[in-house]
Design an enzyme around this catalytic site. Structure first.
Site, PDB file in Angstrom:
ATOM      1  N   GLY A 362       0.347  -1.481   0.026  1.00  0.00           N
ATOM      2  CA  GLY A 362       0.454   0.052   0.314  1.00  0.00           C
ATOM      3  C   GLY A 362       0.844   0.893  -0.253  1.00  0.00           C
ATOM      4  N   GLN A 363       0.249   2.330   0.048  1.00  0.00           N
ATOM      5  CA  GLN A 363       0.878   3.676  -0.628  1.00  0.00           C
ATOM      6  C   GLN A 363      -0.112   4.578   0.156  1.00  0.00           C
ATOM      7  OE1 GLN A 363       3.852   4.038  -1.693  1.00  0.00           O
ATOM      8  NE2 GLN A 363       3.895   6.006  -1.463  1.00  0.00           N
ATOM      9  N   GLY A 364       0.352   5.499   0.925  1.00  0.00           N
ATOM     10  CA  GLY A 364      -0.283   6.976   1.549  1.00  0.00           C
ATOM     11  C   GLY A 364       0.939   7.974   1.924  1.00  0.00           C
ATOM     12  N   LYS A 383       5.834   0.653   8.147  1.00  0.00           N
ATOM     13  CA  LYS A 383       4.859   1.723   7.506  1.00  0.00           C
ATOM     14  C   LYS A 383       6.612   2.693   7.205  1.00  0.00           C
ATOM     15  CE  LYS A 383       1.819   5.808   8.905  1.00  0.00           C
ATOM     16  NZ  LYS A 383       0.880   5.898   9.385  1.00  0.00           N
ATOM     17  N   ASP A 480      -9.422  11.897  11.757  1.00  0.00           N
ATOM     18  CA  ASP A 480      -9.020  11.561   9.961  1.00  0.00           C
ATOM     19  C   ASP A 480      -9.629   9.507   9.989  1.00  0.00           C
ATOM     20  OD1 ASP A 480      -8.374  11.795   7.554  1.00  0.00           O
ATOM     21  OD2 ASP A 480      -6.121  10.770   7.214  1.00  0.00           O
TER      22      ASP A 480
END
Length: 683
Positions: A362-364, A383, A480
């Protein structure tokens, strides 16, 4: 001549009397009898409708109570309606709770015969049923006071009584103000020459507000002078209760530990060893409480001291954070108290095959996430924060400071951290089903989420959020909460993640304002998007949006332009008001889910997304609404707020917020669906 029902009634009374007599003559019997109060609201006949409905409750309430250690229920309609409330002690497990409540139903009928209203008190549970609306009754009912016949030593009696009062008051304050279950245990050190430790427990029904729970407990703690000098005692009511004892009677570690009070030196003839075990108890029934005086002097002094110590620690941490470097020169010692979490970079490189592309998951906005396997075989998610970004550095610090101190089954668990060379890495438990959005909004994968799983996900998110707001030692606003920040384990248990934008509140702080709005369109509350005001109610709004997404399978994208399809909240409201809500329920659930439960969840979601934060429920109330089948829900107000996709915040209602043609002066940078502005203020 007596009727058959009257004869049975008399026989039940005789049986109850014999049971009490046996219990008094045989105090060493293995099974401890309950304490009970028979009501005066009338009686029912054998094999009547009332008894049939009571049997219905006995078949369902024990199981329902075992889930949350609390259950309320009703069956039937007036004049044969039956109300029931079951409360299990907060430290019991589900099987013990279910067994206790199940045994209480037949025993209540044995003890009080055909009385329509009965209350039975056990060590592990309380059961009350009635033909009157006890669910709406906030009074504590008839009180049962139970005390040891063994007295404390006379020379320390006053100090002992004061220590008990301090223990009960401190524990009551914590249970009422810091937990959603309204339950806490405590331990008060004393003097090994006499009584090494005093143990305490307090509990209210979880539907009570903090203030109501505190008041209820205060009223019964004010009666402790009537327990003066007793080595153990308790007062039990239908709404709240307390207990203290010299023997540890609860399961697990105490919630609170109080320091040992000063005990005078012993005089001649004073015993210097711990007395024997309590042998028997005396039970007294009270029909009211006249003494309203609360014992508060010692707890107030203790609270002031605790506040002073907290303030010093708080100031020290704040000064430390204010002097943290904001560049890549950050060192592990910049993060206080993480020594036990530090992992070597070589270990993480080996676990992820040197961050191989095949392990990318995944990418954030902060960087990438990689799957890895530690030497002990544990799967982890790593992360990896971007290089040379002050914003990502602030988010890492924020997340590490907060998540390291949190432990809850519905929060993602931090396993380690690495701050070597130029790498900034956080290592979490690996959750194979990834985030909700990857399943929920996929037409094929969404079929994995049947009604049961979706409801459990909603319930789990609510409990995790309530832990952040009320039950953790810190009061945290996530800021968030969204579908991509809720992960699912192999059993589809939800876990809230990504605390990079979270804020820590002081215990009495209810709202904060900022000039830099952070978060995600479609989940932002009106007061936060427009004025930068955030509170626990901001998270409640985001949670409400999540409920609507989970039930409809539609994204709340934050697109509210008039030339595009209507936004999710407005769409749900439109179908809610026209009675066609089933038309927008996720097609994979239609016909396979209980309509009344889905409607209730939609109702709760609409209550959570109301424009005025004061109208939204707190998360502890949401949990009660989700778990109860009898709590009445108020009608939600029509949501009017909307945010155009351009990033200009607008509103259709004047007064509190700028009009539609006005834009805010807030600093913002919009990219895709994210408002990625780093801002972390020391507190």
């Amino acid at each position: 001549m007596a009727t058959g029902a009257q004869q049975h009634h008399v026989s039940f009374r005789l049986a109850a009397g014999l049971l009490l007599l046996v219990s008094l003559l045989a105090p060493l019997a293995a099974a401890q009898p309950p304490w009970w109060v028979c009501g005066s609201t009338g009686s029912y006949a054998e094999n009547s409708t009332y008894q049939s409905r009571l049997n219905q409750l006995s078949a369902t309430v024990p199981t329902n109570a075992s889930r949350d250690l609390y259950a309320i229920a009703t069956v039937g309609a007036a004049p044969e309606i039956v109300y029931a409330v079951a409360l299990c002690r907060g430290d019991t497990n589900a099987p013990t709770c279910e067994s206790c409540v199940a045994a209480a139903f037949p025993e209540a009928q044995q003890l009080c015969g055909f009385d329509k209203c009965v209350t039975v008190f056990y060590d592990d549970c309380i059961l009350r049923y009635s033909n009157k609306d006890i669910l709406a009754d906030s009074s504590n009912g008839n009180l049962t006071m139970i005390m040891s016949q063994q007295n404390v030593s006379s020379p320390v009696k006053k100090v002992f009584d004061d220590a008990v009062a301090m223990l009960l008051n401190a524990t009551a304050n914590y249970a009422a103000m810091n937990t959603s279950r309204r339950f806490a245990t405590g331990e008060q050190g004393f003097d090994s020459r006499f009584y090494p430790t005093i143990y305490g427990l307090v509990q209210c029904t979880p539907d009570m507000s903090p203030a109501a729970c505190q008041s209820c407990l205060g009223d019964i703690i004010a009666l402790t002078p009537q327990l003066s000098g007793r080595q153990s005692g308790r007062i039990i009511g239908v709404r709240c209760n307390f207990r203290y004892d010299l023997d540890k009677f609860f399961v697990g570690d105490p919630t609170l530990r109080l320091q040992t009070p000063f005990v005078p030196a012993p005089n001649n003839g004073m015993p210097t060893s711990t007395p024997g075990v309590i042998s028997s108890e005396v039970c007294v029934i009270f029909t009211g409480t006249k003494n309203k005086m609360k014992i508060v002097a010692l707890p107030v002094v203790a609270a002031m001291l605790a506040i002073a110590i907290f303030s010093l620690c708080f100031l020290r941490r704040r000064l430390a954070r204010e002097h943290m470097p904001s560049s890549d020169s950050t060192k592990p010692e910049d993060f206080e108290g993480i020594g036990s979490l530090l992992l070597h970079l070589s270990t993480i490189r080996a676990a992820t095959d040197n961050f191989a592309e095949s392990n990318w998951v995944g990418q954030g906005g902060f960087g990438a996430v990689y799957k890895g396997v530690l030497p002990d075989g544990q799967e982890v998610a790593v992360k990896r924060f971007s290089q040379g970004s002050g914003q990502e550095m602030q988010e890492l610090k924020n997340e590490l400071v907060l998540i390291a101190s949190l432990q809850h089954k519905n929060l993602v668990r931090l396993i380690g951290v690495c701050l070597e060379e130029h790498e900034k890495l956080l290592v979490y438990e690996y959750l194979p089903n990834r985030s909700i959005d990857t399943i929920l909004f996929d037409p094929e994968k969404s079929k994995e989420l049947d009604w049961g799983r979706r409801f459990n996900i909603i319930n789990g998110i609510a409990r995790g959020l309530n832990y952040l707001h009320e039950d953790s030692q810190l009061k945290i606003i996530h800021r968030d909460l969204k579908a991509s920040n809720v992960l699912l384990d192999s059993d589809y248990t939800p876990k809230i993640s990504d605390f990079g934008l979270a804020r820590l509140f002081a215990g009495d702080q209810s709202q904060e304002a900022t000039n830099s709005v952070v978060g995600t369109y479609g989940y932002m509350s009106p007061e936060y998007a427009m004025r930068g005001h955030y509170s626990v109610k901001s998270d409640v709004f985001s949670f409400g949006v999540l409920i609507l997404e989970i039930l409809t399978g539609r994204r709340s994208s934050g697109s509210y332009s008039f030339d595009e399809s209507v936004d999710l909240i407005s769409l749900v409201w439109e179908h809610w008001t026209t009675g066609t809500i089933t038309e927008i329920i996720d097609s994979s659930m239609r016909g396979n889910a209980p309509g009344d439960q889905m409607l209730k969840c939609i109702h709760i979601g609409l209550l959570c997304v109301q424009d005025n934060p004061m109208d939204r429920p707190v998360m502890s109330k949401v949990i009660v609404m989700l778990s109860s089948g009898t709590v009445s829900l108020q009608a939600p107000l029509k949501p009017e707020f909307f945010i155009p996709k351009s990033g200009t915040y607008s509103s259709t209602f004047p007064g509190s917020y700028p009009r539609a043609s006005q834009s805010t002066s807030k600093s913002q940078s919009v990219s895709s669906n994210e408002v990625s502005i780093a801002e972390m203020e020391s507190r």
